[in-house]
Design a protein around this motif. Structure first.
Motif, PDB file in Angstrom:
ATOM      1  N   ASP A  12       0.832  -1.205   0.000  1.00 47.67           N
ATOM      2  CA  ASP A  12       0.000   0.000   0.000  1.00 47.67           C
ATOM      3  C   ASP A  12       0.868   1.258   0.000  1.00 47.67           C
ATOM      4  OD1 ASP A  12      -2.176  -1.659   0.058  1.00 47.67           O
ATOM      5  OD2 ASP A  12      -2.493  -1.481   2.225  1.00 47.67           O
ATOM      6  N   ASP A  24       2.359   1.695  -3.477  1.00 48.72           N
ATOM      7  CA  ASP A  24       1.359   2.204  -4.419  1.00 48.72           C
ATOM      8  C   ASP A  24       1.111   3.693  -4.208  1.00 48.72           C
ATOM      9  OD1 ASP A  24       1.095  -0.298  -5.528  1.00 48.72           O
ATOM     10  OD2 ASP A  24      -0.647  -0.853  -4.306  1.00 48.72           O
ATOM     11  N   GLU A  25       1.050   4.108  -2.936  1.00 49.12           N
ATOM     12  CA  GLU A  25       0.856   5.524  -2.642  1.00 49.12           C
ATOM     13  C   GLU A  25       2.046   6.354  -3.105  1.00 49.12           C
ATOM     14  OE1 GLU A  25      -0.853   9.033  -1.262  1.00 49.12           O
ATOM     15  OE2 GLU A  25      -1.716   7.050  -1.689  1.00 49.12           O
ATOM     16  N   LEU A  78       4.114   5.591  -5.588  1.00 55.35           N
ATOM     17  CA  LEU A  78       4.054   5.644  -7.045  1.00 55.35           C
ATOM     18  C   LEU A  78       3.003   6.654  -7.521  1.00 55.35           C
ATOM     19  CD1 LEU A  78       4.349   1.865  -8.014  1.00 55.35           C
ATOM     20  CD2 LEU A  78       6.035   3.658  -8.411  1.00 55.35           C
ATOM     21  N   ARG A  79       1.883   6.692  -6.834  1.00 58.50           N
ATOM     22  CA  ARG A  79       0.846   7.661  -7.212  1.00 58.50           C
ATOM     23  C   ARG A  79       1.340   9.091  -7.046  1.00 58.50           C
ATOM     24  NH1 ARG A  79      -2.901  10.927  -5.321  1.00 58.50           N
ATOM     25  NH2 ARG A  79      -2.128  10.642  -3.189  1.00 58.50           N
ATOM     26  N   GLN A  80       2.015   9.359  -5.917  1.00 54.94           N
ATOM     27  CA  GLN A  80       2.530  10.702  -5.681  1.00 54.94           C
ATOM     28  C   GLN A  80       3.620  11.065  -6.687  1.00 54.94           C
ATOM     29  OE1 GLN A  80       3.772  10.846  -1.596  1.00 54.94           O
ATOM     30  NE2 GLN A  80       1.676  10.720  -0.776  1.00 54.94           N
ATOM     31  N   ASN A 108       4.014   9.807  -9.707  1.00 54.99           N
ATOM     32  CA  ASN A 108       3.382   9.962 -11.020  1.00 54.99           C
ATOM     33  C   ASN A 108       2.702  11.328 -11.138  1.00 54.99           C
ATOM     34  OD1 ASN A 108       2.603   8.995 -13.593  1.00 54.99           O
ATOM     35  ND2 ASN A 108       0.553   8.524 -12.803  1.00 54.99           N
ATOM     36  N   LEU A 109       2.052  11.756 -10.046  1.00 55.33           N
ATOM     37  CA  LEU A 109       1.424  13.070 -10.044  1.00 55.33           C
ATOM     38  C   LEU A 109       2.470  14.179 -10.173  1.00 55.33           C
ATOM     39  CD1 LEU A 109      -1.154  14.767  -9.715  1.00 55.33           C
ATOM     40  CD2 LEU A 109      -0.829  14.631  -7.229  1.00 55.33           C
TER      41      LEU A 109
END
Length: 299
Positions: free
Chosen positions: A264, A267-268, A270-272, A274-275
């Motif tokens: 988790d 994933d968080e 990677l999301r940050q 990517n943003l």
């Protein structure tokens, strides 16, 4: 790693679910019998001045299981330091079941008696019987006066309870307190009453309005000594084996939760990232467009 831990947890959970009811009931029967039967005298339930203590500590052989090993080591060090201040560090012995706690105990300079790391990877009753026999013999010979267990009790996949309990001498009072908490209808035989009955060899007159002592409810065949000589060693190695299964199941559950948390968090992250990448890319495109527009206006 989460999938591997989940698969191992399933097998460990089945093992502990099959073993725990049998061990719990045997422990309940034996402790109730020792508490209620005045003639059930055995060296293994007699408290004596504590001069030397052995700690049997269960941990894992590998890491990446969250705070599983850190919590065990913390409790072990706290207990060992407290006993060391009272009895002396040389009078505290560590029986480590698991590589992590064995390494920490040796590093801290504790008196490590053996290394049972292979038990964690391959739990078996034979080694638990050997360990229980060794501890029981040393207790009977007076080499150690108390044995304590430190391990994680597996309650569910999301809850593992850190447990610190007495292995020897047999703690009858916990069973009596447990009965009291369950609000049983019959009177609970206290330790003081038990000692009084042993001293007076059951010479006790029961009045008409008085509840009869629990020792009248037991019929022992073939004799008291034969029953105790079989039940006490069996309860000892079952307690160790159940604690081992508890610890193994708790380790896999803790590793599964830790790997899920790591997934988790990744994933968080990677999301940050990517943003942030998209924002930087958009900013660069905007800057280039502004440069083009600015050059056109100047021309």
């Amino acid at each position: 790693m989460k999938m591997v831990a989940s698969s191992k947890l399933h097998h460990a959970q089945v093992a502990i679910q099959n073993m725990l009811p049998y061990e719990t009931m045997l422990e309940h029967i034996l402790k109730s019998f020792l508490a209620a039967e005045a003639e059930a005298q055995t060296i293994y339930d007699q408290e004596r001045p504590v001069k030397r203590v052995a700690l049997v500590v269960f941990s894992s052989n590998s890491s990446l299981c969250g705070g599983f090993n850190a919590n065990i080591i913390k409790v072990m060090m706290k207990a060992a330091d407290a006993l060391g201040d009272e009895l002396g560090k040389d009078n505290v012995e560590i029986y480590p079941v698991g590589r992590k706690v064995a390494e920490k105990a040796r590093k801290m300079g504790y008196n490590v008696k053996c290394d049972l790391a292979d038990l964690v990877d391959h739990p078996n009753v034979k080694q638990c019987i050997d360990l229980a026999m060794e501890l029981g013999q040393r207790f009977a010979d007076g080499e150690i006066d108390k044995v304590e267990l430190i391990y994680h009790h597996f309650k569910s996949a999301g809850s593992q309870i850190l447990t610190h309990k007495t292995f020897l001498p047999i703690d009858i009072q916990t069973e009596l307190n447990s009965d009291h908490e369950r609000d049983l209808t019959n009177n609970v035989v206290t330790r003081q009453v038990q000692d009084y009955l042993k001293k007076n060899k059951r010479e006790r007159v029961v009045k008409e309005d008085e509840v009869k002592p629990l020792n009248d409810n037991f019929i022992v065949e073939p004799d008291m000594q034969s029953v105790l000589s079989l039940l006490i060693p069996k309860m000892g190695h079952l307690m160790l084996y159940t604690a081992l299964l508890d610890s193994v199941a708790s380790e896999h559950a803790a590793r599964m939760v830790a790997m899920q948390t790591a997934t988790d968090n990744a994933d968080e992250l990677l999301r940050q990232l990517n943003l942030q990448y998209n924002k930087s890319r958009q900013q660069a495109i905007t800057s280039e467009l502004l440069d083009i527009v600015g050059g056109t206006v100047n021309n």
